[in-house]
Design a protein around this motif. Sequence first.
Motif, short mmCIF file in Angstrom:
data_model
loop_
_atom_site.label_atom_id
_atom_site.label_comp_id
_atom_site.label_asym_id
_atom_site.label_seq_id
_atom_site.Cartn_x
_atom_site.Cartn_y
_atom_site.Cartn_z
N GLY A 81 -89.76 22.34 -37.32
CA GLY A 81 -90.64 21.57 -36.26
C GLY A 81 -91.09 22.45 -35.24
N ASP A 128 -99.63 14.20 -33.97
CA ASP A 128 -98.00 13.98 -33.74
C ASP A 128 -97.66 15.03 -32.95
N TRP A 170 -94.35 15.21 -29.39
CA TRP A 170 -93.22 15.53 -29.77
C TRP A 170 -92.52 16.47 -28.64
N GLN A 226 -87.60 15.64 -31.20
CA GLN A 226 -88.27 14.77 -32.13
C GLN A 226 -88.95 15.88 -33.38
N ALA A 227 -89.43 17.00 -32.95
CA ALA A 227 -90.18 17.84 -33.87
C ALA A 227 -89.24 18.22 -34.90
N ALA A 258 -88.31 15.34 -37.08
CA ALA A 258 -89.64 15.02 -38.06
C ALA A 258 -89.82 15.98 -39.09
#
Length: 436
Positions: free
Chosen positions: A247, A282, A286, A290-291, A294
């Motif tokens: 990420g 996206d 982020w 969060q990255a 994900a």
Amino acid sequence: MTVVNDDVRTCEPAAEPWPAPAMAQPVGVDPFFDAPEGFADQPEGTVLRHRDVTVAFLGKVKQRVRATQLLYRTTTMHGAAEVTTTTVVTRASGAEPGAPLVSYQCAIDAIAPETFPSYVLQHGAVTQGTSFPQIEFVFVAAAVARGWTVSIPDHGGQAGRWGVPREPGYMTLDGIRACLRHEPLGLRADTRVGVWGYSGGGLATAWTAEVAPTYAPEINLVAGAMGAPVSDPGSTFVYLNKTLFTGLPTLFIAALAREYPPLRQLLDDHVNEKGRKVFYEDAPNWTPEQAIRAMAHKDLCHHADRPIDQMIELPTLKYIFDEIRPGQQTPSVPMLIVQSTRDQIVPLDDATAHADRYARGGTHVTYVTDDWSDHFSLHFLSAPLLFGWLADRLEGRPVTPAGRSSRKTIMASGAHLARTARLLGVAARVAVGRGL
């Protein structure tokens, strides 16, 4: 650029005061961050607006310190006028007379305004998961407890241009200029200045030290301290692919694509619609956490028409990765670099090459490696060493010998253990909101 030989505070026009909002709000929502009309006509480092704010640990525990935010004029890597913000922290009673100024570059490592120090350090800030700058406030507090003034700039600008070359240095140095010019802080033009950062903040610190001799020669910069700096972003891009931390390079490419049109064209040509959605829609929203969640263990080229080893050989990427690699200019002040030999984010060889580039250019470099830590544990373990070394430079003590020092653990010294104990004491006061 304006170079001032006398007290730089005389250059500051009447800045527009601004009441602090009842609840913290990020760039794009809080009008404090809006660029005032005509700001581009002012010199770099001009304070355009200021306000007092309440800072809090993790957004909840109010800190008994004095905190001021300065919106100031700065410049992008292309030379365009821009505004950004620094959050300036001192003891509640103010800094010690004649004490130095330290600029602490946080590991922002994201594009979204909700990750910037100017927002997440305020009381009432709401974050999605862990915020690196909120945790790093402990290190800021250690400097404040010593009686220093600390500047914490949004060094990626209001657009979150993470990873671009030189610009973080311009924005950090203009934040320093803003502090020197803001009369209520009581700083003089010859105030001793140090810069400090870790990981992505270490990268910003590297650019600051590199561009300082030409961009802001009037600043009395005396030293730079970096922990695990992102020493070769292109190499890190490959190193982290298909790992838990995929990420982070995803965020990095998303940021660069907005600043390098050829990179966006490359993505349009070689990445399918699903992949472009990740980079264009996206990732800009982020946080680092969060990255990481994900993109964990994913292949950045899963949606591309070729594998990563072929992608990085494309001329566009080779050019960009060469341009964004620090070490192309030589800092004129002593530098300390601390690196884990088991770092899972920043390759050891990259940090070593970074230190070597500085040394070859004539910089006095002290490079320390640690065998028992990793990227995240070294952040805390190295802080007493980085802080203590920086304090020695700011207080005029002789510089430590240049060269490389390899250690099983940097904790294996009485002085380091004593500094660690003091840092833990500061952390305890921060956690319960006691005064510094």
